[in-house]
Design an enzyme around this catalytic site. Structure first.
Site, PDB file in Angstrom:
ATOM      1  N   ARG A 271       0.844  -1.195   0.000  1.00  0.00           N
ATOM      2  CA  ARG A 271       0.000   0.000   0.000  1.00  0.00           C
ATOM      3  C   ARG A 271       0.879   1.245   0.000  1.00  0.00           C
ATOM      4  O   ARG A 271       0.371   2.356   0.068  1.00  0.00           O
ATOM      5  CB  ARG A 271      -0.961   0.001   1.196  1.00  0.00           C
ATOM      6  CG  ARG A 271      -0.317   0.247   2.557  1.00  0.00           C
ATOM      7  CD  ARG A 271      -1.387   0.364   3.630  1.00  0.00           C
ATOM      8  NE  ARG A 271      -0.896   0.873   4.890  1.00  0.00           N
ATOM      9  CZ  ARG A 271      -0.623   0.126   5.961  1.00  0.00           C
ATOM     10  NH1 ARG A 271      -0.768  -1.189   5.902  1.00  0.00           N
ATOM     11  NH2 ARG A 271      -0.202   0.678   7.081  1.00  0.00           N
ATOM     12  N   ASN A 272       2.191   1.038  -0.036  1.00  0.00           N
ATOM     13  CA  ASN A 272       3.161   2.119  -0.092  1.00  0.00           C
ATOM     14  C   ASN A 272       4.082   1.912  -1.299  1.00  0.00           C
ATOM     15  O   ASN A 272       4.212   0.789  -1.794  1.00  0.00           O
ATOM     16  CB  ASN A 272       4.039   2.131   1.173  1.00  0.00           C
ATOM     17  CG  ASN A 272       3.286   2.613   2.392  1.00  0.00           C
ATOM     18  OD1 ASN A 272       2.671   3.667   2.363  1.00  0.00           O
ATOM     19  ND2 ASN A 272       3.329   1.838   3.461  1.00  0.00           N
TER      20      ASN A 272
END
Length: 409
Positions: A201-202
């Site tokens: 998610r990064n």
């Protein structure tokens, strides 16, 4: 030809998205049905049901399913499942809905019809109980997943769905968005049998890269599978992450060892329980392993750094075919002269530089410079351009406010 792992439940993929030739007729019929608006999380779950990511579920869960999943990771039928997949509505709307009725499920933000559903049950739940079971906390002030559950409407609706639309995902993220069947086809074309999924998610920093390359060493292929659904405020948008991963893979990975994909669900930030959900739908995508490192799917200090690894030892035997690829705490060690883990580095904490997505975001958003040990220069450039763009937008907005030129939204 190598055989990939079976979808969850042991059968075939079960996508609930209607064939294209019948969607128009179902949409026409849906316009005459009572509408129920979806939250963004429910919309993401609906699309996962549609594309087969949540195989073998056929819709939103009953109360017995909800209770069984909260208490013991099992639906009423005995299927292993780690997090409730539920749909809620307000009491006023629920009063006009009875079991046996059909309803139209509507995107709560865009207002478009996304599916029809035959209601089999309506029921209420103890939201705080769900939060304690799933998130291990009911802290609505600090935990974004708890906030979402506590914000659900009063009444849950259960029933099978017929999905009409995948919303904007296939067009907005056409270069990475994949249905499970499409990912499986890519793996098979490459001759992969063992595939490790890397949940993201990064943007990828050097620790992510280190984890990924460990997987490439021992697996046929790596599936960098990132979330393109909604995140919490402050997280970096999917289109920026896609670009950053592209430049990293292009410059630092052997060709044809990596595939990048995207999926539409939201993060729940449920730590260990969410690691299990990630495992379930990665198995549906054809992955044999899931990389589980430090603080997988966590937020704040709600979970221990390796609770998401430990939980795989606590679930019923045979619950999953997919296996976790557990990797210890990773960091840059100045004495080792590169990336290492607690299992490979004998040096002390004073020699180690711990890397995290939070630190990358904080440093760049404040205009700071990242040490070369944090991320590759090509990735840093992509992220710096993004944050510079944010600053320019703020400056334009402030200038407009000062001169009276700000347009009403």
């Amino acid at each position: 030809m190598p055989r990939l792992v079976n979808p969850h439940g042991g059968g075939s993929l079960k996508p609930l998205l209607l064939p294209e030739e019948v969607r128009k007729e179902e949409l026409k019929r849906a316009r005459s049905l009572p509408p129920v608006r979806l939250s963004s999380r429910e919309k993401g779950d609906l699309i996962m049901l549609g594309i087969g990511g949540f195989t073998p579920l056929d819709g939103f869960m009953t109360r017995a399913d909800w209770e069984g999943v909260c208490d013991g990771y099992k639906t009423a039928s005995g299927l292993f499942w780690p997090i409730p997949i539920t749909l809620s509505t307000d009491e006023a709307t629920a009063q006009g809905i009875q079991a046996g009725m059909e309803i139209a499920l509507v995107d709560g933000e865009a207002g478009t019809i996304m599916a029809t559903m035959k209601v089999t049950e309506k029921y209420t739940i103890d939201k705080e109980y769900e939060c304690k079971q799933v998130f291990w906390t009911n802290d609505a002030a600090g935990h974004p997943g708890v906030q979402k559950v506590m914000a659900q409407k009063e009444v849950n609706l259960a029933g099978p769905v017929k999905v009409i639309s995948e919303s904007f995902y296939p067009t907005q993220f056409a270069n990475v968005y994949q249905r499970p069947a499409e990912a499986r086809k890519l793996f098979e074309e490459k001759g992969w049998k063992t595939v490790a999924a890397l949940q993201l998610r990064n943007p990828m920093h050097r620790s992510h890269e280190f984890l990924a390359k460990i997987a490439v060493e021992v697996m046929d292929g790596l599936y960098i599978h990132q979330l393109v659904g909604k995140l919490k405020p402050g997280d970096i948008p999917a289109e920026v992450r896609v670009k950053a991963i592209d430049v990293l893979v292009e410059n630092y990975f052997v060709k044809n060892t990596v595939i990048q994909g995207g999926y539409p669900a939201e993060m729940r930030y449920a730590g260990p329980r969410e690691a299990l959900l990630h495992a379930v739908f990665r198995q549906n995508y054809g992955c044999s392993h899931l990389i589980v490192g430090r603080d997988h799917a966590g937020v704040g200090d709600y979970y221990g750094p390796f609770d998401a690894q430990k939980i795989f030892e606590e679930i019923p035997e045979g619950a999953l075919v997919l296996q976790p690829l557990k990797i210890d705490w990773t960091f840059h060690c100045f004495k080792c002269g590169g990336m290492a883990s607690m299992r490979t580095c004998p040096h002390g904490k004073e020699d180690r530089l711990l890397l995290s997505g939070t630190m990358v975001r904080k440093t760049l958003s404040e205009g700071g410079e990242l040490p070369k040990e944090f991320s590759r220069p090509e990735v840093v450039k992509v992220l710096q351009e993004y944050y510079q763009g944010l600053e320019e937008k703020v400056e334009i907005k402030l200038h407009g406010a000062a001169t009276g030129d700000v347009k009403k939204q």
